[in-house]
Design an enzyme around this catalytic site. Structure first.
Site, PDB file in Angstrom:
ATOM      1  N   GLU A  59       0.823  -1.206   0.000  1.00  0.00           N
ATOM      2  CA  GLU A  59       0.000   0.000   0.000  1.00  0.00           C
ATOM      3  C   GLU A  59       0.860   1.260   0.000  1.00  0.00           C
ATOM      4  O   GLU A  59       0.718   2.136   0.852  1.00  0.00           O
ATOM      5  CB  GLU A  59      -0.962  -0.013   1.194  1.00  0.00           C
ATOM      6  CG  GLU A  59      -1.963  -1.157   1.117  1.00  0.00           C
ATOM      7  CD  GLU A  59      -2.874  -1.254   2.322  1.00  0.00           C
ATOM      8  OE1 GLU A  59      -2.602  -0.572   3.333  1.00  0.00           O
ATOM      9  OE2 GLU A  59      -3.855  -2.009   2.266  1.00  0.00           O
ATOM     10  N   GLU A  94      -3.939  -9.742   0.123  1.00  0.00           N
ATOM     11  CA  GLU A  94      -4.815  -9.692   1.296  1.00  0.00           C
ATOM     12  C   GLU A  94      -6.199 -10.141   0.844  1.00  0.00           C
ATOM     13  O   GLU A  94      -6.682  -9.728  -0.210  1.00  0.00           O
ATOM     14  CB  GLU A  94      -4.919  -8.285   1.895  1.00  0.00           C
ATOM     15  CG  GLU A  94      -3.659  -7.781   2.564  1.00  0.00           C
ATOM     16  CD  GLU A  94      -3.843  -6.396   3.186  1.00  0.00           C
ATOM     17  OE1 GLU A  94      -5.007  -6.020   3.473  1.00  0.00           O
ATOM     18  OE2 GLU A  94      -2.837  -5.696   3.374  1.00  0.00           O
TER      19      GLU A  94
END
Length: 642
Positions: free
Chosen positions: A54, A147
């Site tokens: 991220e 994820e």
């Protein structure tokens, strides 16, 4: 164990502009990358390098990618936020539903409309990323979810569906559950252990309980979702090939392990009781192979009732991670179906019933049973069997559950104090109190007394109908029908039973908590548990402790002494139940386990249906169609209590 080793590079919150293309941050980021590779490159468990998490897009990651390639040509490199081949060898995503993964695996372009998200807010949030998933971006690269399966407390629904897709396509390498363990701070006050989280320390800014995303608790005790993960991850599958001949197919999905490392164990259960069993210490099967196996049992001699074949594989020897006898894989196969439920049976001699009116209470009774019906509400107010109080509070229709985190939605989870009241599901909370009673009719029927209560409510089509049939033999039949206009959390009944009933026996799924979209690991069998063993404490109190596909339930004050109260499903579709020493409102209103009060009675839920728990994305349920209670249908719940 395989490891994807990730550099400590994350700029969540500012990733749209940092690090991007900035030259001034390349040196420190290269230093982090180089130190990671030098430190870990001799660990054979490390099979993939990852540039970070991220941290946005930009040519900085091209430089980091090239640096690793110079240092190590043996391992592929992963990065998720920037999908260009110049900085990643994978096509990686977060929280993409299983249907999206399957489309990418087939080389198809994925759009938000393809994903069956259902939640408009989530759709808007996800759409910009989804628009990037073209077939050209995927071509030639393995797929990964870096994820997925966001395990926020009572969650991890439809996990099996992900792995059905993963196992179907060779170009999907798998995914990483978010995450392993809850994070909390342990506090001991006056000898009581308390789990503390955001907001408990008078901090100005907090994300509250969004630190509770694990398949184990902060103290590493397992959540029920851990059982589901183990079952879905198992590398041995078993399927029925020929019932009459007793032939099953065993598939070894291990890459290196021969199944000779395990003892094959089988048994036959008839309505939860083992009637035959055996084992094979000489079975072997090479990795990647499958074989037909003859179970040494005459399946033509099965009893005339519901039967299951259970097959498991256990370690033959001790290992560093488990002792011999540890079960590594298990499969349950139904080999004989249940007979139709007999509605005419009776455990006592019939006796005529008396009907008396005492103000607004209608008392229907004989020596075997006494039912009080409140004619002002149309609900059963209490029930006694053979002078023993069984229902200590009204038997109420219930369409709500104490909200799990996924029910609250991600936005309310971030700021429950301000946003929780806006959650749409709150409208189902007080339906029983809001019902408008049209009439409460009493009549003789089927040798007993029938009470029919009819209601209307703005959230339901037509009538909600409750029919109670009281049998002079001491049996109470309950029929509940409703047609919701939108999707409720459950179709069920809620009541309270005296606290003396601490012992529960059920024939259904267990032993651990399970839900309609998280029950793969919960075999059907006959289970026994004390009330405290039915509970599961999540960090924030919420709906919990449910057991699915229950054929019948018994509760008593003596562990299996045969003197208990029986509750049996009459629909053939089975039921769910949970029992708690506190109320549904208690679970909904407090924010910590240690705040839960001890109530005088036990709250019991008897459900025809309860929707799934979901968990594809952080704080959003995103329930799949099979796990939704669809509006516009008439649902019928029917059970008998005796």
């Amino acid at each position: 164990m395989y490891v994807m080793d990730e550099a400590d590079i994350e700029t969540h919150g500012v990733e749209t502009f940092f690090p991007g293309d900035r030259d001034d941050v390349k040196a420190p980021l290269l230093d982090r990358i180089e130190r990671m590779v030098r430190r870990d490159r001799n660990h054979p468990c490390v099979i993939i390098w990852s540039l970070g998490n991220e941290a946005g897009k930009g040519n900085v990651f091209d430089v980091l990618y090239e640096k690793i390639k110079q240092m190590d040509t043996t391992r592929p490199i992963h990065y998720e936020r920037d999908h260009r081949p110049a900085c990643t060898d994978f096509m990686s995503k977060m929280y993409l539903p299983a249907i999206g993964m399957e489309m990418m695996a087939r080389g198809e372009t994925v759009t938000p409309a393809d994903l069956e998200l259902g939640d408009l807010v989530a759709k808007i949030e996800l759409a910009p990323e989804m628009l990037e998933l073209t077939a050209e971006m995927v071509a030639g690269r393995p797929l990964m979810l870096c994820e997925y399966a966001h395990s926020m407390e009572n969650s991890l629904g439809n996990f099996k569906e992900y792995w059905d897709v993963f196992n179907k396509y060779d170009n999907i390498v798998g995914g990483f559950i978010w995450d392993f363990a809850d994070q909390f701070i342990k506090s001991v006050e006056n000898g009581e252990i308390r789990w503390l989280y955001g907001g408990d320390f008078e901090e100005a800014e907090t994300n509250y309980y969004l630190c509770a995303n694990g398949i184990v608790a902060g103290d590493r005790s397992p959540h029920p979702s851990l059982h589901e993960v183990k079952k879905v991850y198992q590398n041995i599958s078993v399927a029925l090939l020929d019932l009459e001949k007793g032939v099953i197919e065993i598939c070894n999905r291990y890459d290196f392990t021969d199944l000779s490392a395990f003892r094959l164990v089988w048994d036959i259960e008839a309505e939860g009781k083992v009637t035959a069993s055996g084992y094979d210490d000489h079975f072997s099967l090479k990795p990647g192979c499958k074989v037909a196996y003859d179970v040494p049992f005459d399946f033509n001699g099965l009893p005339d009732c519901e039967c299951f074949l259970n097959v498991s594989f256990e370690l033959k020897e001790d290992h560093a991670w488990a002792k011999h006898g540890f079960m590594v894989a298990r499969e349950q196969i139904q080999v004989c179906h249940a007979q139709a439920v007999d509605r005419s049976g009776s455990r006592l001699n019939r006796d005529s019933l008396r009907v008396e009116e005492r103000k607004h209470i209608l008392a229907i009774s004989n020596a075997n049973i006494e039912v009080h019906v409140d004619t002002q509400t149309g609900f059963i107010a209490s029930l006694s069997l053979a002078d023993r109080l069984v229902l200590a509070a009204p038997l109420l229709p219930n369409y709500y559950r104490a909200m799990i985190d996924n029910d609250r939605s991600s936005f309310a989870n971030f700021n429950p104090e301000k946003l929780l009241g806006m959650v749409d599901g709150s409208k189902w909370k007080n339906i029983a109190a809001e019902l408008c009673l049209k009439d409460c009719r009493v009549e003789e029927a089927d040798g007993g007394i029938r009470v029919t209560s009819r209601y209307t409510h703005s959230l339901f089509n037509g009538e909600i109908k409750l029919i109670y049939t009281i049998d002079g033999a001491g049996m109470l039949y309950v029929r509940h029908s409703a047609n919701p206009m939108s999707a409720p959390y459950r179709i069920g009944m809620m009541t309270e039973i005296p606290a003396e009933f601490q012992n529960f026996t059920w024939y259904g799924r267990g032993p651990h908590e399970n839900y309609c979209d998280r029950k793969t690991a919960a075999d059907v069998s006959l289970y026994r548990a004390f009330l405290h063993e039915l509970q599961h404490d999540y960090m924030r109190p919420q709906e919990s402790g449910n057991r699915m596909d229950v054929r019948y339930l018994q509760f008593s004050n003596g562990y299996g002494n045969g003197n208990g109260i029986t509750l049996r499903d009459l629909t053939g579709k089975h039921m769910g139940f949970s029992a708690h020493p506190y109320t549904q409102d208690d679970l909904d209103n407090v924010e910590h386990i240690y705040n839960l009060p001890k109530r005088k009675h036990i709250t019991m839920h008897i459900d025809s249906l309860q929707c799934g728990v979901g968990g594809d994305a952080p704080g959003f349920a995103w329930l799949k169609p099979p796990y939704i209670i669809h509006p516009g249908n008439t649902y019928i719940q029917e059970f008998v209590l005796f």
